[in-house]
Write an enzyme that holds these catalytic residues in place. Sequence first.
Site, short mmCIF file in Angstrom:
data_model
loop_
_atom_site.label_atom_id
_atom_site.label_comp_id
_atom_site.label_asym_id
_atom_site.label_seq_id
_atom_site.Cartn_x
_atom_site.Cartn_y
_atom_site.Cartn_z
N LYS A 185 -33.36 -33.37 40.34
CA LYS A 185 -31.91 -33.47 40.23
C LYS A 185 -31.45 -34.84 39.70
CE LYS A 185 -27.76 -32.17 42.77
NZ LYS A 185 -27.24 -31.67 44.06
N PHE A 212 -35.59 -29.78 51.38
CA PHE A 212 -34.96 -28.46 51.31
C PHE A 212 -35.08 -27.90 49.89
CE2 PHE A 212 -31.09 -25.87 50.56
CZ PHE A 212 -31.44 -24.80 51.37
N GLN A 213 -35.54 -26.67 49.81
CA GLN A 213 -35.74 -25.95 48.54
C GLN A 213 -36.67 -26.69 47.59
OE1 GLN A 213 -31.88 -24.56 47.02
NE2 GLN A 213 -32.15 -22.71 48.25
N MET A 270 -48.01 6.88 38.64
CA MET A 270 -49.35 6.55 38.14
C MET A 270 -50.32 6.37 39.30
SD MET A 270 -51.21 6.30 35.54
CE MET A 270 -50.54 5.80 33.95
N GLU A 313 -33.70 -14.26 39.85
CA GLU A 313 -34.38 -15.14 38.88
C GLU A 313 -35.51 -14.42 38.16
OE1 GLU A 313 -33.72 -16.06 42.03
OE2 GLU A 313 -32.60 -17.96 41.98
#
Lengths: 558, 167
Positions: free
Chosen positions: A160, A110-111, A469, A48
Site C-alpha cells: 500500500k 490483516f489481509q 463427466m 476475484e
Amino acid sequence: MKTGAKILIESLQREGVEIIFGYPGGSVLPIYDELYDSSLRHILMRHEQAAAHAADGYARASGRVGVCLATSGPGACNLVTGIATAYMDSIPIVAITGQVPTTMLGNDAFQESDITGITLPITKHNYLVKNTADIARVVRESFYIAGTGRQGPVLIDLPKDVNTNQIEEQPFLEKVSLRSYNPTYKGHKRQIEKALELIGQAERPLIYAGGGVISSNGSAELVEFATRLAIPVTTTLMGLGCITCDHPLNLGMLGMHGTEYANFAVTECDLMIAIGVRFDDRVTGKLNTFAPHAKIIHIDIDPAEIGKNKRVDIPIVGDAKSVLKDILSMLSRHGAHDTWLKKIKHWKQHHPLRYKNDGKLHPQFIIQKLSELLKGNAIIVSEVGQNQMWTAQYYCFTTPRTWITSGGLGTMGYGFPAAIGAHFARPDLPVFDVAGDGSIQMNIQEMGTVAHNNIPVKIAILNNMYLGMVRQWQELFYDRRYSYTELPSVDFVKIANAYGIEGVKVESPDDVMSALRAALDCDGPFVMDFRVEREENVFPMVPAGAAINEMIGGHPIS
Amino acid sequence: MKPHTLSVIVENKAGVLSRVTGLFSRRGFNIESLAVGTSEEPGMSRITIVVIGDDAQIEQVMKQLNKLIDVIKVSDITENERVERELALIKVNAEPGTSRAEIMQIASIFRAQIVDLGSKSVILQVTGDTEKIDALEKLLRQYGVKELVRTGRIAILRGAKTVASLK
C-alpha cells in the site's frame, strides 16, 4: 510529484490497456482512487477468481495481454485458480495485487498473504515491488514477459505505501532489456531443412497442431502448409479453430475424446509434424503407443517442451508462425498423398461422430444447432467437463480465437467469467458460454456483473443434474456408483430473473432453435436452461492410460 | 543415474534462490548439494547444484531452470575438468590430557586447520572433496563429534576456461 498508484495507471495505459477486471479492497484503495477519474475502464466482478478468468478470456479472444486487479490477502488468493488456468494454457495476463505496507510485510498483518510465494509455481514471473520508483519498470517488464516467448501470467504485488508514496517524474522506459530472457522466435535453418527432407519422404504424414499455432497467430500459415503438401491436420482442444472444421484435410480433435479418424491417423502415420503442442496425457494416452510408426518433427517456442514427454527426431525451437513461414518459403513443390488421404476419407465416412437420434433432447444436438445458427461468427466459451467435450466435438469452429476453454487446468467455473472478458475483446461478436449445471454454479455470481453492465453473454446450460463427466467415469470405471455426483434440480431461469436477466427453459429438441435465436436476438445477457438426457456420455473415449486407438464407443482400425 | 554438477548464474535478486529450489521440488528433482554466493560479476550470483538423474532428467532440469526469468546461464560441468570443494567445521570432544594430540595429528594429515581451541573441545576446519570430508568425519567420530556443519559443493573449471565461455 506522482503517487505510485498514478504511475501504475499511467504505465498500464502506456501498455495500451483499455480495460481491467477487478475487485476493490483495503490495500488497493489508492489504486481505486486513481481509477475513479481515469479513462481506464474497470469492470467490477463479483469474485476475484472471475476477474482473473475475465482477463484470461480477454487475452485469448484479443491476442493482447489481459489485466486483473485484486486486493491483498483473500483477494489475491482468490486470483490463484485463474492465474493457474492461464499458466497451464500459456495465456498472457498481468495480475496486480495489493499488499500490506512494506513496514508490515512478514508480520501476519490483516489481509496479508505471501502472494508472490504462493504464485511462484503458477506464474511465468512475479514481482514484489518495494520502491515506488520501480513501478514503471516492473509494469513494462511484466507486459513484455507475459506477451512474448511462451506467453503466460505475470503477477505484480504492490504494498500500500508503495502506491501512496510520491516520487519525482521519471522518463518513460522505451525498451525492455532483460539479459536473462531472450525467447527464440526464428527456427534454425538447418533443422528446418532436415524437417523438409523428412516431409518429402513421408507417405503418411500428419500435422498435430495446438494452442501454439493460435497464440502465434500462425493459423493462415498452417493451413497453407497443410494444403500445399496435402497433409491432414488434427488439432488439440487448444488448437481448435486454427483450421476451419469443414476443411477437407481437417480431422478434428485427437486424444481422449478425439474423433476415431484422428486417432487412427495418429496410430498409422509415418511422420508426425507437431506444431505448438506439448504431448499432453489427454492427447497421447499411453505414450509408447502414440504415433508408434512415426518419425516426429516438433516445432515449439519453449525448448523445455521438446522431448519432455516423447522423444522427437527433429526438434525446431521457434515461434510456430515464424517457422511455418520459413518452411513455406523453402517449399519447392506441392505434395500429394492420395492413398493416405483416401484411407482417411474412408475412416471419416464410416466412423463419424454420432449420437442417438431418438427424439429426446441430446446435448450434442444443441451444440449442432448452435453451430448452424452462428456459422462461426461468434465466440464460443465453455466450462469444463462433458459440456466442453461436446462443444469441441460438435461445434464447427472456423476461425482462430473464437474458441475459449480451460484446457490444461480444466477449471470448472472458468467459462462464464472468461466469456465476459471475451465480450470486451470482441464486442462485435456474440459470445456464448456452453455450461453444465455443475460448472455454472461455480461462478454463477457473475450474473451480477453481466446484469449490472448489460454484458450480452449468452449462457447455454446443458443441465443433466449431474456432474456429468465424473458421473460418466463412475458409470464406466466405478460400477455406476454415483458417489456425490448427482445435483438437485435448480431453476436457472428464476436465478437469472432475480438478477434481471432473461431466460428460457427448454425440454424438447423442437424448442432448441427458437431458444438459441431468442438468446441471439436479445440485447443483453440471456440464460438457456436445456434439460438434456441425463446419462448421455461423451464418446468416443480413450480410457486414461490406454492406447489412443482403443476407444470406448469406437471401432478397430480398418 | 549419476550426479551432475550444474553451475547456475542468476541475477542477485530477492527470491531467486526460492525460485530455483522450488523448481526442483515441484518437478520432483532431488538436490544432492547446493551452494550459493556472489560471483565475479557484480549483480550476479552463482549457484552450484549437484543433482542426480539420467540424461533426459538433467536435460529437463536445465531447460526448466533456463525458463526462470532471473536465471542467466545454466551449465552442466560434469564432463569438464574442474576443481570441486566443500568446507566443513567440526567440533570434537577434546578434554585436556586425553586425545587432543591424536586429533591434532589427524588434522594435520588431512590438512585441516584448528580454528578454535576450548578447554573441552576443538574445532577443525577442513576443505576438500566430499570423500575427504566424509573420511575425516568418520575418523573423528571415535572422539565424539559434538557439532558438524558442512557447506554445499562449489566447483570451478580448470585452466583458462570459464563457465561464461562454455557453450
